[in-house]
Design a protein around this motif. Sequence first.
Motif, PDB file in Angstrom:
ATOM      1  N   ALA A 102       0.875  -1.188  -0.094  1.00 14.54           N
ATOM      2  CA  ALA A 102      -0.248  -0.071   0.092  1.00 14.54           C
ATOM      3  C   ALA A 102       0.795   1.104   0.125  1.00 14.54           C
TER       4      ALA A 102
ATOM      5  N   GLU B 169       1.333   4.038  -2.953  1.00 10.00           N
ATOM      6  CA  GLU B 169       0.941   5.652  -2.680  1.00 10.00           C
ATOM      7  C   GLU B 169       2.239   6.265  -3.296  1.00 10.00           C
TER       8      GLU B 169
ATOM      9  N   HIS C 254      -9.722   3.726  -6.156  1.00 17.16           N
ATOM     10  CA  HIS C 254      -9.341   2.369  -6.112  1.00 17.16           C
ATOM     11  C   HIS C 254      -7.899   2.258  -5.705  1.00 17.16           C
ATOM     12  N   GLU C 255      -7.596   1.001  -4.963  1.00 15.79           N
ATOM     13  CA  GLU C 255      -6.304   0.945  -4.444  1.00 15.79           C
ATOM     14  C   GLU C 255      -5.210   0.790  -5.470  1.00 15.79           C
ATOM     15  N   GLN C 256      -5.628   0.490  -6.742  1.00 23.82           N
ATOM     16  CA  GLN C 256      -4.657   0.397  -7.640  1.00 23.82           C
ATOM     17  C   GLN C 256      -4.648   1.514  -8.659  1.00 23.82           C
TER      18      GLN C 256
END
Length: 270
Positions: free
Chosen positions: A183, A187, A215-217
């Motif tokens: 993560a 970032e 979205h995390e990606q």
Amino acid sequence: MGRSTKVSGASVPKQATRRQQNIASYLYGVVPGDTKLSRDDRGLGDPAGEVQLVRHGEIAVLMSDVNVDQPLGQPGDFLAYERLLDSVAAKAPVLPFRFGAVMANPEAVVEELLKPFHDEFLGALQELAGQAEYIVKGRYVESAVMGEILAENPEAAGLREAIRGRSEDVTRNERIRLGEIIAAGIEAKRDMDTRMLLDALASHFSTAVVREPTHEQDAVHVAMLAKVDEQRALEKALGRLGERWEGRVNLRLLGPLAPYDFVVAQEQGV
């Protein structure tokens, strides 16, 4: 106030009739007074409402009748609101109102909104002339970004090997730590790639806003104010960046859109 008033060539119902029918005026945005609407420009509601231009001086408000007995936010309402504003933004500057702006009637729109704030609205429209919002969205290719993080971070690579083939219960702590590293890595890459995108497109927009990832990606998520007649040049510049990021980031461009990220008309008295 009981007489019929002409608005954009159409006759506005008497106020008593509007009150009896619980009809109010839904506001979409402020536009130049000479803006032309097409037959395809429809408002929200079921069936879709006819859109009118309530004019005063050099400006106008995009408006349609709405039954106040029916709650706003029905399926499709927000899409209809955006669809109308984005359609108009492709041909004229527009100051969007926040979704859900309602006034009693067209006369109130003129007296309480257009008259007292005419010059402020006109000045903002002049600043926006010829421009619209464009959204650049990019998402990492999972295998590519994971490969980068594992290659750059020995701890992450070690944890990946440590959990390989072992149960989640036994490797719970390792998996949590690996997730934290991934993560943080994404970032950091998102920040770097967003700066790279803004530098690559700097000559194609007047101002930009970095949006929060959805979205995390997400690799990049940027709103830009750019000239509508230079959209082709923007597309080409983004295409060149896309070639550099091929297999790593999937890019797409949305627009022209109403400038939601840059200006929202103040619904004074709404």
